[in-house]
Design an enzyme around this catalytic site. Structure first.
Site, PDB file in Angstrom:
ATOM      1  N   ASP A 210       0.814  -0.972   0.018  1.00  0.00           N
ATOM      2  CA  ASP A 210       0.114   0.004   0.070  1.00  0.00           C
ATOM      3  C   ASP A 210       0.941   1.160  -0.054  1.00  0.00           C
ATOM      4  O   ASP A 210       1.647   1.385   0.732  1.00  0.00           O
ATOM      5  CB  ASP A 210      -0.779   0.100   1.431  1.00  0.00           C
ATOM      6  CG  ASP A 210      -1.990   0.954   1.249  1.00  0.00           C
ATOM      7  OD1 ASP A 210      -3.245   0.516   0.962  1.00  0.00           O
ATOM      8  OD2 ASP A 210      -2.025   2.092   1.186  1.00  0.00           O
ATOM      9  N   ILE A 211       0.294   2.279  -0.744  1.00  0.00           N
ATOM     10  CA  ILE A 211       1.134   3.440  -0.944  1.00  0.00           C
ATOM     11  C   ILE A 211       1.341   4.338   0.393  1.00  0.00           C
ATOM     12  O   ILE A 211       2.234   5.161   0.727  1.00  0.00           O
ATOM     13  CB  ILE A 211       0.693   4.316  -1.936  1.00  0.00           C
ATOM     14  CG1 ILE A 211       1.824   5.152  -2.649  1.00  0.00           C
ATOM     15  CG2 ILE A 211      -0.452   5.224  -1.672  1.00  0.00           C
ATOM     16  CD1 ILE A 211       1.429   5.818  -4.002  1.00  0.00           C
TER      17      ILE A 211
ATOM     18  N   HIS B 126     -10.207  -5.034  -3.623  1.00  0.00           N
ATOM     19  CA  HIS B 126      -8.785  -5.416  -2.836  1.00  0.00           C
ATOM     20  C   HIS B 126      -9.006  -5.900  -1.394  1.00  0.00           C
ATOM     21  O   HIS B 126      -9.884  -5.391  -0.717  1.00  0.00           O
ATOM     22  CB  HIS B 126      -7.929  -4.348  -2.944  1.00  0.00           C
ATOM     23  CG  HIS B 126      -8.645  -2.900  -2.475  1.00  0.00           C
ATOM     24  ND1 HIS B 126      -9.640  -2.305  -3.412  1.00  0.00           N
ATOM     25  CD2 HIS B 126      -8.582  -2.054  -1.470  1.00  0.00           C
ATOM     26  CE1 HIS B 126     -10.061  -1.183  -2.586  1.00  0.00           C
ATOM     27  NE2 HIS B 126      -9.262  -1.140  -1.427  1.00  0.00           N
TER      28      HIS B 126
ATOM     29  N   HIS C  87      -6.981  -5.878   2.180  1.00  0.00           N
ATOM     30  CA  HIS C  87      -5.754  -5.151   2.847  1.00  0.00           C
ATOM     31  C   HIS C  87      -5.181  -6.310   3.707  1.00  0.00           C
ATOM     32  O   HIS C  87      -6.086  -6.988   4.373  1.00  0.00           O
ATOM     33  CB  HIS C  87      -6.363  -4.193   3.568  1.00  0.00           C
ATOM     34  CG  HIS C  87      -6.911  -2.739   3.025  1.00  0.00           C
ATOM     35  ND1 HIS C  87      -6.148  -1.568   2.858  1.00  0.00           N
ATOM     36  CD2 HIS C  87      -8.002  -2.532   2.326  1.00  0.00           C
ATOM     37  CE1 HIS C  87      -6.947  -0.783   2.217  1.00  0.00           C
ATOM     38  NE2 HIS C  87      -8.205  -1.249   2.007  1.00  0.00           N
TER      39      HIS C  87
ATOM     40  N   GLU D  13     -12.109   3.418  -1.555  1.00  0.00           N
ATOM     41  CA  GLU D  13     -11.755   4.591  -2.396  1.00  0.00           C
ATOM     42  C   GLU D  13     -11.342   4.112  -3.796  1.00  0.00           C
ATOM     43  O   GLU D  13     -11.328   4.770  -4.669  1.00  0.00           O
ATOM     44  CB  GLU D  13     -10.502   5.221  -1.670  1.00  0.00           C
ATOM     45  CG  GLU D  13     -10.896   5.893  -0.314  1.00  0.00           C
ATOM     46  CD  GLU D  13      -9.724   6.843   0.118  1.00  0.00           C
ATOM     47  OE1 GLU D  13      -8.650   6.624  -0.258  1.00  0.00           O
ATOM     48  OE2 GLU D  13      -9.870   7.429   1.167  1.00  0.00           O
ATOM     49  N   VAL D  14     -11.083   2.794  -3.683  1.00  0.00           N
ATOM     50  CA  VAL D  14     -10.496   2.329  -5.066  1.00  0.00           C
ATOM     51  C   VAL D  14     -11.459   1.420  -5.722  1.00  0.00           C
ATOM     52  O   VAL D  14     -11.710   0.366  -4.886  1.00  0.00           O
ATOM     53  CB  VAL D  14      -9.378   1.812  -5.207  1.00  0.00           C
ATOM     54  CG1 VAL D  14      -8.901   1.427  -6.334  1.00  0.00           C
ATOM     55  CG2 VAL D  14      -8.037   3.009  -4.670  1.00  0.00           C
TER      56      VAL D  14
ATOM     57  N   ASN E 167     -13.002  -3.416   2.132  1.00  0.00           N
ATOM     58  CA  ASN E 167     -13.971  -2.342   1.992  1.00  0.00           C
ATOM     59  C   ASN E 167     -14.872  -2.453   0.943  1.00  0.00           C
ATOM     60  O   ASN E 167     -14.089  -2.517  -0.265  1.00  0.00           O
ATOM     61  CB  ASN E 167     -13.397  -0.796   2.386  1.00  0.00           C
ATOM     62  CG  ASN E 167     -12.580  -0.658   3.544  1.00  0.00           C
ATOM     63  OD1 ASN E 167     -13.158  -0.840   4.492  1.00  0.00           O
ATOM     64  ND2 ASN E 167     -11.419  -0.198   3.596  1.00  0.00           N
TER      65      ASN E 167
END
Ligand code: 5GP
Length: 125
Positions: free
Chosen positions: A39-40, A110, A112, A105-106, A97
């Site tokens: 993750d960025i 995904h 995490h 948000e994306v 999420n």
């Protein structure tokens, strides 16, 4: 900004661009079904995102439309990443999420994967 849980898949989302190689990522794991990368904006010493290679918005979208092979492959990949990172014994947390209430948000599914320190209770008490 959070995204809605439903609707058409947006090919321009950031993870679609990472999958196409248009944007770099720090790759942790890759196989036929999944890509995992750091993750960025990490929220723990280990914070990796595991994404399916095909176009799905959310867990509900994925579980509704993906083939059995894709689902098995993705679930196995999440486990493989946890093993590869040495997190089985100390432990780790998975989180996905979906939609606005979860602050997704994306709009590409995904999971995490958090680890590397005691993570505390999942929700503030
Ligand atoms: P969400 O809130 O949708 O569950 O989480 C999206 C995650 O994607 C966030 O933790 C955020 O830091 C991460 N992220 C957003 N843009 C990028 C990017 O360009 N590269 C990487 N590696 N992670 C990103």
């Amino acid at each position: 900004m959070p995204v809605a849980a439903t609707g058409d898949y947006d090919d321009a989302n950031i993870f679609a661009r990472i999958l196409r190689g248009e944007i770099p990522c720090k790759r942790v794991y890759e196989d036929e079904f999944a890509l995992a990368f750091e993750d960025i904006n990490p929220q723990a010493p280990v914070h990796v995102l595991v994404i399916p290679k095909a176009a799905y918005r959310s867990w509900a979208d994925f579980s509704g439309r993906a083939s059995d092979a894709e689902i098995a492959g993705f679930v196995r990949a999440v486990g493989a990443v946890a093993r590869q990172l040495g997190l089985e014994a100390p432990g780790y947390r998975l989180l996905a999420n979906a939609g606005e209430d979860a602050h997704q948000e994306v709009p590409h599914l995904h999971v995490h994967l958090f680890g590397g320190r005691p993570l505390g209770p999942m929700l503030a008490r």
